[in-house]
Scaffold this motif. Structure first.
Motif, PDB file in Angstrom:
ATOM      1  N   UNK A  72       0.823  -1.201   0.000  1.00 37.16           N
ATOM      2  CA  UNK A  72       0.000   0.000   0.000  1.00 37.16           C
ATOM      3  C   UNK A  72       0.865   1.262   0.000  1.00 37.16           C
ATOM      4  N   UNK A  73       0.478   2.213  -0.830  1.00 35.89           N
ATOM      5  CA  UNK A  73       1.217   3.462  -0.940  1.00 35.89           C
ATOM      6  C   UNK A  73       0.719   4.430   0.118  1.00 35.89           C
ATOM      7  N   UNK A  74       1.590   5.012   0.902  1.00 37.11           N
ATOM      8  CA  UNK A  74       1.209   5.958   1.934  1.00 37.11           C
ATOM      9  C   UNK A  74       1.107   7.359   1.359  1.00 37.11           C
ATOM     10  N   UNK A  97       6.733  11.276  -4.451  1.00 43.72           N
ATOM     11  CA  UNK A  97       6.732  10.867  -5.850  1.00 43.72           C
ATOM     12  C   UNK A  97       5.383  11.211  -6.463  1.00 43.72           C
ATOM     13  N   UNK A  98       5.404  11.848  -7.614  1.00 40.69           N
ATOM     14  CA  UNK A  98       4.158  12.254  -8.268  1.00 40.69           C
ATOM     15  C   UNK A  98       3.481  11.008  -8.822  1.00 40.69           C
ATOM     16  N   UNK A  99       2.398  10.507  -8.206  1.00 44.09           N
ATOM     17  CA  UNK A  99       1.833   9.211  -8.583  1.00 44.09           C
ATOM     18  C   UNK A  99       1.162   9.203  -9.939  1.00 44.09           C
ATOM     19  N   UNK A 107      -7.415   8.844  -9.469  1.00 46.17           N
ATOM     20  CA  UNK A 107      -7.189   8.979  -8.028  1.00 46.17           C
ATOM     21  C   UNK A 107      -6.257   7.860  -7.587  1.00 46.17           C
ATOM     22  N   UNK A 108      -4.974   8.126  -7.415  1.00 47.48           N
ATOM     23  CA  UNK A 108      -4.036   7.079  -7.000  1.00 47.48           C
ATOM     24  C   UNK A 108      -4.415   6.485  -5.649  1.00 47.48           C
ATOM     25  N   UNK A 109      -3.980   5.253  -5.413  1.00 50.06           N
ATOM     26  CA  UNK A 109      -4.233   4.587  -4.135  1.00 50.06           C
ATOM     27  C   UNK A 109      -3.571   5.374  -3.004  1.00 50.06           C
ATOM     28  N   UNK A 110      -4.331   5.689  -1.974  1.00 50.79           N
ATOM     29  CA  UNK A 110      -3.804   6.429  -0.841  1.00 50.79           C
ATOM     30  C   UNK A 110      -3.844   7.933  -0.995  1.00 50.79           C
ATOM     31  N   UNK A 149       1.712  20.452 -11.564  1.00 51.19           N
ATOM     32  CA  UNK A 149       1.898  19.373 -10.583  1.00 51.19           C
ATOM     33  C   UNK A 149       0.876  19.469  -9.460  1.00 51.19           C
ATOM     34  N   UNK A 150       0.804  20.641  -8.815  1.00 49.76           N
ATOM     35  CA  UNK A 150      -0.102  20.788  -7.676  1.00 49.76           C
ATOM     36  C   UNK A 150      -1.565  20.722  -8.102  1.00 49.76           C
TER      37      UNK A 150
END
Length: 302
Positions: free
Chosen positions: A28-30, A37-39, A60-63, A129-130
């Motif tokens: 699992x990615x925290x 790291x930019x997921x 929507x990346x995991x976490x 990025x943001x």
């Protein structure tokens, strides 16, 4: 839907009897790792239930968490607009040589335009990025950037128009301002829709009923357009009944998951649905991507 031999394959990781909550989550990615790291650089297939495609796909990346629009983010936007304005004004002063300036002195105005260009690129990168942390859709994020570019251009073109030294800049400034207003309105609506969809996805991940499932078949190559419809077969964790639902997989032609790829299906009492790849199993991609590239000249962007 194509009925190839691959459609009957069973992925070694597909197990309808094992509830998703009982599986280990060692990978699992925290949230802290997501900040480092930019997921969104990870190009994984994304399933949509309402036909969204291209830049309108919510990723929507995991976490991940939905970040608010802070003062720092709007500082990026204002800085980008001001920098673009200075680039336009500095370039105009360098090229037009204002009244009273020496023949070679006007090129010193490039000392204003060149640094402003560098700052504009920095502000652009910050929004790029943001913006994904706050919007998680490419199209409204890109529209926001375009609105800033048009707004800065309108302000920069307004300077020579206001000085009366270049009347031809008046229509260009007005057109840029109008385009900025329209683009800004579209960006605002797109951002609201994107954040609403992100909230829906996060809610289903947190409170939805999870069911184990798998991709039942490949998308139809003849209908391929930056993705295609695929059937998802899953077992209802409450009743034990086997269900099938059709969703759209958005991916490149060379990154199409093979039939049998494990997925997690989440539902709620209102009938809302979320389909995602099972993060506990590696994804095997269909090897013969030429079948899809031949029809549409390749896959599409996420």
């Amino acid at each position: 839907m194509s009925s190839s031999a691959e459609a009957g394959r069973t992925h070694p990781g597909a197990d309808f009897r094992r509830p998703p909550e009982s599986r280990p989550r060692d990978g699992k990615v925290t949230v802290a790792q997501l900040d480092e790291e930019w997921p969104w650089l990870e190009d994984r297939p994304v399933f949509t239930t309402c036909g969204e495609r291209g830049g309108n796909v919510t990723v929507v990346p995991v976490g991940a968490v939905l970040k608010p629009f802070t003062g720092r983010f709007w500082l990026y936007v204002v800085g980008f607009v001001v920098s673009v304005t200075l680039v336009v004004v500095g370039t105009w002063l360098a090229i037009s040589r204002p009244h009273g300036a020496s023949p070679g002195g006007s090129w010193w105005w490039l000392a204003l335009a060149l640094p402003a260009t560098g700052f504009a690129l920095l502000w652009f990168a910050g929004i790029y990025v943001e913006g994904m942390h706050r919007i998680m859709r490419e199209r409204p994020r890109n529209l926001l950037l375009l609105a800033g570019l048009l707004g800065g251009s309108a302000l920069g073109l307004a300077v020579p128009a206001a000085l009366g030294s270049a009347e031809g800049f008046v229509p260009a400034a007005l057109l840029s301002a109008f385009s900025c207003a329209v683009t800004g309105l579209c960006a605002t609506r797109g951002v609201r829709r994107a954040r609403k969809d992100v909230t829906r996805i996060l809610r289903l991940r947190a409170t939805g009923t999870a069911h184990t499932g798998a991709i039942a078949a490949l998308p139809d190559p003849k209908a391929w357009s930056s993705g295609g419809d695929v059937p998802i077969r899953y077992r209802d964790s409450s009743t034990g009944a086997e269900c099938t639902v059709t969703v759209r997989v958005n991916t490149w032609a060379h990154r199409i998951p093979v039939p049998g790829t494990p997925v997690i299906v989440r539902t709620d009492e209102d009938g809302d649905l979320l389909v995602e790849l099972d993060p506990d199993h590696p994804v095997e991609y269909f090897s013969d991507s030429r079948r899809y590239e031949r029809d549409t000249s390749g896959g599409g962007s996420m």
